[in-house]
Design an enzyme around this catalytic site. Structure first.
Site, mmCIF file in Angstrom:
data_model
loop_
_atom_site.group_PDB
_atom_site.id
_atom_site.type_symbol
_atom_site.label_atom_id
_atom_site.label_comp_id
_atom_site.label_asym_id
_atom_site.label_seq_id
_atom_site.Cartn_x
_atom_site.Cartn_y
_atom_site.Cartn_z
ATOM 1 N N LYS A 77 -13.641 9.242 -30.545
ATOM 2 C CA LYS A 77 -13.698 10.417 -29.766
ATOM 3 C C LYS A 77 -14.635 11.644 -29.950
ATOM 4 O O LYS A 77 -14.598 11.799 -30.959
ATOM 5 C CB LYS A 77 -12.259 11.140 -29.504
ATOM 6 N N ASP A 126 -3.920 10.118 -15.811
ATOM 7 C CA ASP A 126 -4.999 9.724 -16.815
ATOM 8 C C ASP A 126 -4.802 9.765 -18.256
ATOM 9 O O ASP A 126 -5.121 9.397 -19.003
ATOM 10 C CB ASP A 126 -6.447 10.131 -16.515
ATOM 11 N N ASP A 168 -3.332 11.983 -25.742
ATOM 12 C CA ASP A 168 -4.034 12.969 -25.299
ATOM 13 C C ASP A 168 -3.657 14.373 -25.729
ATOM 14 O O ASP A 168 -2.900 14.999 -24.831
ATOM 15 C CB ASP A 168 -4.245 13.006 -23.736
ATOM 16 N N ARG A 184 -16.237 10.865 -23.261
ATOM 17 C CA ARG A 184 -16.485 11.259 -24.496
ATOM 18 C C ARG A 184 -15.535 10.285 -25.468
ATOM 19 O O ARG A 184 -15.434 10.794 -26.668
ATOM 20 C CB ARG A 184 -16.090 12.748 -24.579
ATOM 21 N N ASP A 218 -21.123 16.734 -22.077
ATOM 22 C CA ASP A 218 -21.710 15.995 -23.246
ATOM 23 C C ASP A 218 -21.175 14.909 -24.192
ATOM 24 O O ASP A 218 -21.894 14.533 -24.952
ATOM 25 C CB ASP A 218 -22.132 17.500 -24.213
HETATM 26 P P1 AMP Z 1 -8.816 15.002 -20.838
HETATM 27 O O1 AMP Z 1 -8.939 16.454 -20.470
HETATM 28 O O2 AMP Z 1 -9.253 14.850 -22.117
HETATM 29 O O3 AMP Z 1 -7.939 14.345 -20.188
HETATM 30 O O4 AMP Z 1 -10.295 14.389 -19.869
HETATM 31 C C1 AMP Z 1 -10.415 14.294 -18.547
HETATM 32 C C2 AMP Z 1 -11.820 13.797 -18.307
HETATM 33 O O5 AMP Z 1 -12.925 14.413 -18.734
HETATM 34 C C3 AMP Z 1 -11.924 12.303 -19.010
HETATM 35 O O6 AMP Z 1 -12.355 11.428 -18.076
HETATM 36 C C4 AMP Z 1 -12.876 12.678 -20.041
HETATM 37 O O7 AMP Z 1 -13.531 11.603 -20.692
HETATM 38 C C5 AMP Z 1 -13.740 13.741 -19.464
HETATM 39 N N1 AMP Z 1 -14.186 14.491 -20.467
HETATM 40 C C6 AMP Z 1 -13.727 15.660 -21.104
HETATM 41 N N2 AMP Z 1 -14.454 16.243 -21.965
HETATM 42 C C7 AMP Z 1 -15.790 15.645 -21.863
HETATM 43 C C8 AMP Z 1 -16.889 15.875 -22.378
HETATM 44 N N3 AMP Z 1 -17.275 16.848 -23.477
HETATM 45 N N4 AMP Z 1 -17.991 14.986 -22.112
HETATM 46 C C9 AMP Z 1 -17.792 14.252 -21.026
HETATM 47 N N5 AMP Z 1 -16.662 13.887 -20.541
HETATM 48 C C10 AMP Z 1 -15.664 14.828 -20.975
HETATM 49 MG MG MG Z 2 -7.739 12.172 -21.136
#
Ligand code: AMP
Ligand code: MG
Length: 486
Positions: free
Chosen positions: A109, A248, A258, A89, A121
């Site tokens: 983002k 990550d 993050d 995203r 999404d």
């Molecule tokens: P995060 O929780 O931000 O560390 O995200 C973990 C993974 O989930 C990453 O690969 C993000 O890009 C993916 N991700 C989180 N929210 C979304 C979303 N709404 N749509 C697509 N990918 C997402």
């Molecule tokens: Mg992340």
């Protein structure tokens, strides 16, 4: 054009990213634009304050020179390895180079799906956008290495979360978005050539001095370990809980990245967590150092093929590097926490004094930020009541205060007070204030959001007109859980 892009990541091999453009939104509106940051980065403000820039920062138009892409990365999430994460995203628009030569990513983002979106999404609700804006800018003002907020845009579209919610796009600025998980992406695929390209790129961008070292990759590992060990101590100085220290979400630049289920503690407890999905307390306040070490161990594993041709020697290098973590982290923590009680270059006895205070705070359910800040007032005025009334059970703190005063007997009082006042903030982004700003934002009122951002620009300075932002939450205002920004 507001941005003068020079896109080094886009020049890396295809395996590093997927080229993808943002998906347009219906009716973008600028909520907040960070003029100060734009000026620091040499971005043309006049042009940034234009309808065209709004279109760029909403993802509706591509800026000249932009080469939009989604970065590939893997990651350990709550201990389990996911080989296929990546920017699901987020989209990197391009890089700008600050006047001092430091390169910064400009990333959107919530700008739509990418090849890494899986079932997501690619969008973001407004709440996480406002939260990341507030907290990342507060962290910067507090002096913590962090990604920054350039803009928050309302999209005019709804996203489906717990019901339909207004959507937003956040513009994040970072010295880079390379994570431990980026290295894991190539390590998991046994793509050692790309791993070397990534390591060399990271060294050039973040650890240029390592280029001249006998073993540049060992130097890179040492450098990342040192920055992370110190960064986590810095978080802890301020009562900050990252909440989702997956590999990550750990930037190799040493910036905090993050801001999902993060939070600043109100009442102190070492086992405090906020994240609604952290059932085991993996990312609890006092576990952040050990988890940092765990994450860096995963980083070191990715570097093994580069550290030495002889696998045994490579492991020896990795182990030696990782062994330094505990000392660096502990020394930094000691320095920062003894400063919080007015002692420069504290030793082990002073650290014990800190631990005694933290134990009293745990038992007395005392507010972390208020206790430390009011200690400097107590030292200044000799009025202990300002501190003791913050504790449910004052006996332990009364005793502690007398030991502390004895320790400071020979110390210059004005200097101690000054040290404490630049170490202990008055203002932190308290969870109930962040939630209040988000709730108002969902109702279309961004005044509380703007006000909170203003107050947090000068966190170490008493601002009598904003005393209500100092206060701990009342019982009915306490925020017990925070949620990922998804
Ligand atoms: P995060 O929780 O931000 O560390 O995200 C973990 C993974 O989930 C990453 O690969 C993000 O890009 C993916 N991700 C989180 N929210 C979304 C979303 N709404 N749509 C697509 N990918 C997402
Ligand atoms: Mg992340």
């Amino acid at each position: 054009m507001p941005f003068r892009f020079d896109n080094s990541y886009a020049r890396l091999p295809d395996a590093f990213f997927a080229a993808i453009e943002p998906t347009p939104v219906s009716a973008p509106e600028m909520i907040r634009l960070n003029h100060r940051l734009a000026t620091e980065l040499g971005i043309d403000i006049a042009r940034l304050d234009s309808p065209e820039s709004l279109a760029i920062l909403a993802g509706n138009q591509l800026a000249n020179g932009s080469e939009p892409l989604a970065m590939a990365y893997s990651g350990h999430q709550f201990g389990g390895f996911s080989p296929q994460l990546g920017d699901g995203r987020a989209i990197l628009l391009g890089e700008v180079v600050r006047h001092d030569g430091v390169r910064h990513d400009i990333q959107l983002k919530g700008s739509g799906q990418t090849p890494f979106s899986r079932r997501g999404d690619g969008r973001s609700a407004l709440g996480p956008v406002l939260r990341e804006y507030i907290v990342s800018e507060a962290m910067a003002a507090l002096g913590v290495p962090t990604t920054r907020a350039l803009a928050a845009v309302a999209t005019g579209d709804n996203v489906l979360r717990e019901g339909l919610m207004p959507g937003g796009v956040f513009t994040r600025v970072a010295q880079s978005h390379i994570r431990i998980g980026t290295f894991q992406w190539f390590a998991a695929r046994k793509d050692h050539d790309s791993l070397k390209v990534l390591a060399d790129y990271t060294i050039e961008r973040h650890y240029p001095e390592a280029q001249h070292a006998e073993n540049p990759y060992r130097d890179l590992l040492d450098g990342v370990i040192e920055r992370q060990a110190k960064l986590i101590a810095h978080w802890m100085q301020l009562g900050f809980i990252h909440g989702v220290m997956n590999t990550d979400n750990m930037a190799v630049s040493g910036e905090t990245i993050d801001y999902g289920p993060c939070a600043f503690m109100d009442a102190y407890h070492p086992a405090k967590t906020f994240s609604s999905i952290d059932h085991q307390g993996r990312y609890a306040f006092a576990n952040q150092g050990p988890i940092g070490h765990w994450n860096l161990s995963r980083f070191a594993e990715t570097l093994l093929p580069l550290l030495d041709d002889d696998p045994t020697q490579a492991v020896a290098e990795a182990v030696a590097a990782l062994d330094a973590f505990a000392d660096i982290h502990r020394t930094e923590l000691q320095k920062r926490f003894t400063a919080k009680i007015g002692i420069n270059d504290g030793d082990v006895d002073d650290w014990n004094l800190v631990e005694g205070l933290l134990a009293a705070m745990t038992d007395g359910e005392a507010d972390f930020t208020l206790v430390f800040r009011h200690l400097s007032d107590a030292l200044d005025s000799r009025d202990d009541e300002t501190v003791t009334r913050l504790f449910d059970q004052p006996e332990a703190i009364v005793e502690w205060l007398s030991v502390w005063r004895a320790r400071l007997y020979d110390v210059d009082r004005d200097q101690a007070v000054a040290l404490m006042r630049r170490t202990n903030p008055v203002f932190i982004p308290r969870n109930h204030r962040v939630e209040e700003a988000i709730a108002a934002g969902y109702d279309g009122d961004f005044a509380p959001f703007h006000r909170l951002n203003e107050v947090l620009q000068q966190p170490f300075t008493a601002q009598p007109e904003f005393t209500e932002y100092e206060a701990a939450p009342a019982d009915n205002e306490v925020v017990r859980a925070t949620f990922c920004g998804t």
